[in-house]
Design a protein around this motif. Structure first.
Motif, PDB file in Angstrom:
ATOM      1  N   THR A  14       0.856  -1.187   0.000  1.00 49.22           N
ATOM      2  CA  THR A  14       0.000   0.000   0.000  1.00 49.22           C
ATOM      3  C   THR A  14       0.888   1.230   0.000  1.00 49.22           C
ATOM      4  O   THR A  14       1.450   1.590   1.051  1.00 49.22           O
ATOM      5  CB  THR A  14      -0.921   0.021   1.235  1.00 49.22           C
ATOM      6  OG1 THR A  14      -1.665  -1.202   1.290  1.00 49.22           O
ATOM      7  CG2 THR A  14      -1.889   1.199   1.174  1.00 49.22           C
ATOM      8  N   THR A  17       2.218   3.975   2.991  1.00 50.61           N
ATOM      9  CA  THR A  17       2.108   3.418   4.343  1.00 50.61           C
ATOM     10  C   THR A  17       3.406   2.755   4.814  1.00 50.61           C
ATOM     11  O   THR A  17       3.414   2.097   5.852  1.00 50.61           O
ATOM     12  CB  THR A  17       0.983   2.369   4.428  1.00 50.61           C
ATOM     13  OG1 THR A  17       1.315   1.226   3.608  1.00 50.61           O
ATOM     14  CG2 THR A  17      -0.341   2.951   3.969  1.00 50.61           C
ATOM     15  N   SER A  20       4.604   2.299   8.560  1.00 54.72           N
ATOM     16  CA  SER A  20       3.454   2.551   9.426  1.00 54.72           C
ATOM     17  C   SER A  20       3.453   1.609  10.626  1.00 54.72           C
ATOM     18  O   SER A  20       3.763   0.423  10.511  1.00 54.72           O
ATOM     19  CB  SER A  20       2.150   2.368   8.639  1.00 54.72           C
ATOM     20  OG  SER A  20       1.041   2.344   9.504  1.00 54.72           O
ATOM     21  N   GLN A  23      -0.339  -0.339  10.057  1.00 58.71           N
ATOM     22  CA  GLN A  23      -0.631  -1.163   8.887  1.00 58.71           C
ATOM     23  C   GLN A  23      -0.347  -2.636   9.178  1.00 58.71           C
ATOM     24  O   GLN A  23       0.660  -2.985   9.775  1.00 58.71           O
ATOM     25  CB  GLN A  23       0.240  -0.699   7.707  1.00 58.71           C
ATOM     26  CG  GLN A  23       0.188  -1.578   6.480  1.00 58.71           C
ATOM     27  CD  GLN A  23      -0.965  -1.223   5.565  1.00 58.71           C
ATOM     28  OE1 GLN A  23      -1.773  -0.378   5.913  1.00 58.71           O
ATOM     29  NE2 GLN A  23      -1.024  -1.837   4.407  1.00 58.71           N
ATOM     30  N   GLU A  24      -1.251  -3.520   8.772  1.00 60.59           N
ATOM     31  CA  GLU A  24      -1.065  -4.949   8.993  1.00 60.59           C
ATOM     32  C   GLU A  24      -0.976  -5.684   7.664  1.00 60.59           C
ATOM     33  O   GLU A  24      -1.534  -5.257   6.659  1.00 60.59           O
ATOM     34  CB  GLU A  24      -2.207  -5.521   9.844  1.00 60.59           C
ATOM     35  CG  GLU A  24      -2.226  -4.968  11.268  1.00 60.59           C
ATOM     36  CD  GLU A  24      -3.199  -5.712  12.157  1.00 60.59           C
ATOM     37  OE1 GLU A  24      -3.715  -6.760  11.723  1.00 60.59           O
ATOM     38  OE2 GLU A  24      -3.431  -5.239  13.283  1.00 60.59           O
ATOM     39  N   SER A 177       4.948  -4.211   7.529  1.00 59.55           N
ATOM     40  CA  SER A 177       3.837  -4.949   6.918  1.00 59.55           C
ATOM     41  C   SER A 177       3.925  -5.079   5.404  1.00 59.55           C
ATOM     42  O   SER A 177       3.637  -6.146   4.847  1.00 59.55           O
ATOM     43  CB  SER A 177       2.509  -4.275   7.296  1.00 59.55           C
ATOM     44  OG  SER A 177       2.348  -4.263   8.695  1.00 59.55           O
ATOM     45  N   ASN A 178       4.298  -4.014   4.711  1.00 54.45           N
ATOM     46  CA  ASN A 178       4.396  -4.095   3.252  1.00 54.45           C
ATOM     47  C   ASN A 178       5.493  -5.069   2.826  1.00 54.45           C
ATOM     48  O   ASN A 178       5.327  -5.836   1.878  1.00 54.45           O
ATOM     49  CB  ASN A 178       4.668  -2.708   2.657  1.00 54.45           C
ATOM     50  CG  ASN A 178       3.472  -1.788   2.755  1.00 54.45           C
ATOM     51  OD1 ASN A 178       2.412  -2.067   2.219  1.00 54.45           O
ATOM     52  ND2 ASN A 178       3.636  -0.692   3.473  1.00 54.45           N
TER      53      ASN A 178
END
Length: 313
Positions: A14, A17, A20, A23-24, A177-178
């Motif tokens: 995403t 993000t 972040s 963010q998951e 997360s990304n």
């Protein structure tokens, strides 16, 4: 960006993000997308490429408990590079710094003569312990004193009290997360099990590098990582922080293969996918430590230092 993939970059990560804290990873969606790709399995690669991903966890992202300035941009560039080279990367090994609050490098383990804990980034020497400036609030004080002695003599380092970070079971210990999405996508669409290696669990030692602790009576060595390095044709080091865990990982691997230029010259540090810890007043210049370390690796072992944008597999 990668014409061989059916899945777009934006379906995996995403944008906006990166780094972040909230963010998951959308694992179920990532697995479903990857299942529809038709890339060959990693085991069929004629040129075997290994990525060693060091401690890209939320607590090391900008704004994290021990945030590394620039880390969010580092991990974004890394995700772009992994996506662009998805069909050429054979294996990804990731380290995860993993601690509990009562460890030798956290303030809970120490007190001054008045019972007060040290501030974050306090340096504690063997002489400080001997003089009583700092005393150990640990079950094995003699072990800790022995550790600090060996850290100074063998590792040429001074014990640093770090902010509590990557505490097991907390959000901060999770991978960014990304990046997690990208690595899991690679695992499923290339049909390979990518290792996640916990390090730093020993309360009486530090473990900057992925291969072994700074010093321990047990003298553990992660031989499986060294075997993986030897079995791949190209090895790329990425992650945080360039002044500490990535630098020490590089040193440990290179020293393990000293005298083996056929191995050490396969190693590349992606310079734009790592950054140093922030320098604090009165502390070491961590950017200089990082840059000097990389230059030493280049001259002594013949490794490559390059930006990800210049490396197309």
């Amino acid at each position: 960006m990668n014409s061989t993939l059916k899945t777009s970059y934006e379906q995996i990560v995403t944008p906006g993000t990166f780094g972040s804290q909230t963010q998951e990873s959308a694992i179920a969606n990532i697995v479903n997308l990857a299942r529809h790709e038709d890339l060959r399995p990693s085991v069929e690669d004629s040129k075997r490429v290994l990525v060693i991903n060091i401690d890209n966890q939320k607590d090391f992202m900008d704004g994290g408990a021990l945030g590394v300035p620039g880390s969010s941009q580092d991990v974004e560039r890394l995700c772009q590079w992994l996506y662009a080279n998805m069909c050429k990367i054979t294996t990804i090994i990731s380290s995860l710094d993993t601690h509990q609050p009562f460890q030798v490098f956290f303030k809970a383990c120490w007190a001054d003569e008045n019972g007060n804990p040290p501030d974050d980034y306090t340096l504690i020497t063997a002489a400080d312990i001997a003089s009583g400036k700092w005393h150990v609030r640990a079950i094995k004080p003699n072990y800790v004193s022995e550790y600090v002695d060996h850290l100074e003599q063998d590792g040429k380092k001074t014990l640093c009290i770090w902010p509590e970070h990557c505490i097991k079971g907390t959000q901060g210990a999770a991978m960014e997360s990304n990046l997690a999405n990208m690595i899991y996508f690679h695992s499923v669409c290339r049909k390979v099990i990518n290792q996640m290696v916990q390090k730093g669990t020993d309360p009486y030692s530090e473990m900057y590098g992925i291969i072994k602790p700074e010093w321990s009576r047990k003298n553990e060595i992660n031989q499986s990582i060294l075997t993986a390095v030897e079995q791949h044709d190209e090895i790329y080091l990425v992650g945080e922080a360039g002044s500490h865990c990535l630098l020490e990982t590089g040193r440990q691997i290179l020293e393990s293969f000293a005298g083996r230029p056929d191995v050490t010259r396969r190693i590349t540090i992606l310079r734009d996918c790592t950054s140093p810890v922030a320098t604090v007043p009165g502390g070491p210049d961590w950017r200089k430590v990082m840059e000097d370390g990389f230059a030493d690796f280049q001259s002594k072992y013949g490794i490559t230092i390059a930006d990800s944008t210049s490396i197309v597999l």
